[in-house]
Design a protein around this motif. Sequence first.
Motif, PDB file in Angstrom:
ATOM      1  N   VAL A  75      40.824  41.713  52.232  1.00  0.00           N
ATOM      2  CA  VAL A  75      39.752  42.579  51.733  1.00  0.00           C
ATOM      3  C   VAL A  75      40.246  44.018  51.754  1.00  0.00           C
ATOM      4  O   VAL A  75      41.157  44.365  52.514  1.00  0.00           O
ATOM      5  CB  VAL A  75      38.462  42.401  52.560  1.00  0.00           C
ATOM      6  CG1 VAL A  75      38.614  43.001  53.947  1.00  0.00           C
ATOM      7  CG2 VAL A  75      37.240  42.953  51.838  1.00  0.00           C
ATOM      8  N   HIS A  97      36.382  45.054  58.593  1.00  0.00           N
ATOM      9  CA  HIS A  97      36.039  45.622  57.296  1.00  0.00           C
ATOM     10  C   HIS A  97      34.850  46.574  57.385  1.00  0.00           C
ATOM     11  O   HIS A  97      33.723  46.150  57.611  1.00  0.00           O
ATOM     12  CB  HIS A  97      35.742  44.491  56.317  1.00  0.00           C
ATOM     13  CG  HIS A  97      35.357  44.939  54.932  1.00  0.00           C
ATOM     14  ND1 HIS A  97      36.053  45.898  54.230  1.00  0.00           N
ATOM     15  CD2 HIS A  97      34.347  44.543  54.114  1.00  0.00           C
ATOM     16  CE1 HIS A  97      35.500  46.071  53.039  1.00  0.00           C
ATOM     17  NE2 HIS A  97      34.459  45.269  52.948  1.00  0.00           N
ATOM     18  N   GLN A 246      38.691  37.665  50.146  1.00  0.00           N
ATOM     19  CA  GLN A 246      37.937  37.304  51.346  1.00  0.00           C
ATOM     20  C   GLN A 246      38.107  35.837  51.737  1.00  0.00           C
ATOM     21  O   GLN A 246      37.452  35.373  52.667  1.00  0.00           O
ATOM     22  CB  GLN A 246      36.461  37.677  51.220  1.00  0.00           C
ATOM     23  CG  GLN A 246      36.244  39.177  51.090  1.00  0.00           C
ATOM     24  CD  GLN A 246      34.784  39.593  51.130  1.00  0.00           C
ATOM     25  OE1 GLN A 246      33.880  38.765  51.028  1.00  0.00           O
ATOM     26  NE2 GLN A 246      34.541  40.869  51.284  1.00  0.00           N
TER      27      GLN A 246
END
Length: 325
Positions: A75, A97, A246
């Motif tokens: 990500v 994240h 992801q």
Amino acid sequence: MKTLKVLSTILLIFYLGSSHAQIVVEKRPNIVWIMLEDWGLDLGCYGTKGIETPVTDQLASEGIRYTNAFCTSLVCSTSRSAMITGFHQNYIGAEQHRTEKAEKQDLPYGIEPMPLLLKKAGYFTALMLYNKTDANFNADLGFMGEDWKEREKGQPFFAQITLGGTHRAWNRDPKNPINPNDIELPPYYVDTPFARRDWANGLEQMQICDREIGDILKRLDKEGLTENTLVFLIGDNGRCHIRGKQFLYDPGLQVPLIIRWPGKVAPNQVNEDMVQTIDITATILDVAGAKPKHPLQGKNLLKKHQKIGNSSLPQGIGWEEHTTL
């Protein structure tokens, strides 16, 4: 009279030394890093069916196309945090994240972001177009402006350019629409009209970005910068599809990597080595003559003899001795 001759000699040596130093500074290459959001190997030069990317294909033919390049995270913010420092995101505490805690923490061990190191080495650093950094830490990233035109005359520059179009949602390409029947779905997709249209939409957006890449390269040509500019094209993480971004599978981590450097990197190269995106960081800092405090966790992709980190390149050794021809 003797004194005058001695002084003249000293001044001449000083002048020649200064001139040489100026030449060394000016011949350092400009560096343009073009980053595609959420994009994998879905380009014409990688054999993707149905898409037309003539600019990217030409860029690949003019340098090295890597077939096994992987980012260090699936990500954007964690991947970009590693790329902008040259250290794996878990090593610097940036593996979560966009968490509030991560964004407020400082970089450990005296680590400095790549643009800041380039700035200290005399480069003008620009964050251009879609001005995304997405760093999971609190630090001065070192960007000085939004366009390389802001630099001093003769100053080498580093420009990080993100093309955000390939991030969902995508735009259709009115100039070159793609027939869903012409595309090839991965074998793990259910072959339905909806899946085909969605896949084709992503490819159409990449065709738009291909023309945007063309605009960047044309500007380099117009300004007489092409011959002294090292260009990278990569993705920040894998494609934005099921089992892609992801997801901890190859399509979530594998990204395009193309390097062009006229006169320094031979054209029409295909490299099958497994490399990672933090290798680009090490390559840029070595080429620019910028030395971090600690050996990086990537390697210089353009060194003839690869070694972990860039600590094997002593300060002051020129990049021209360490390029692949």
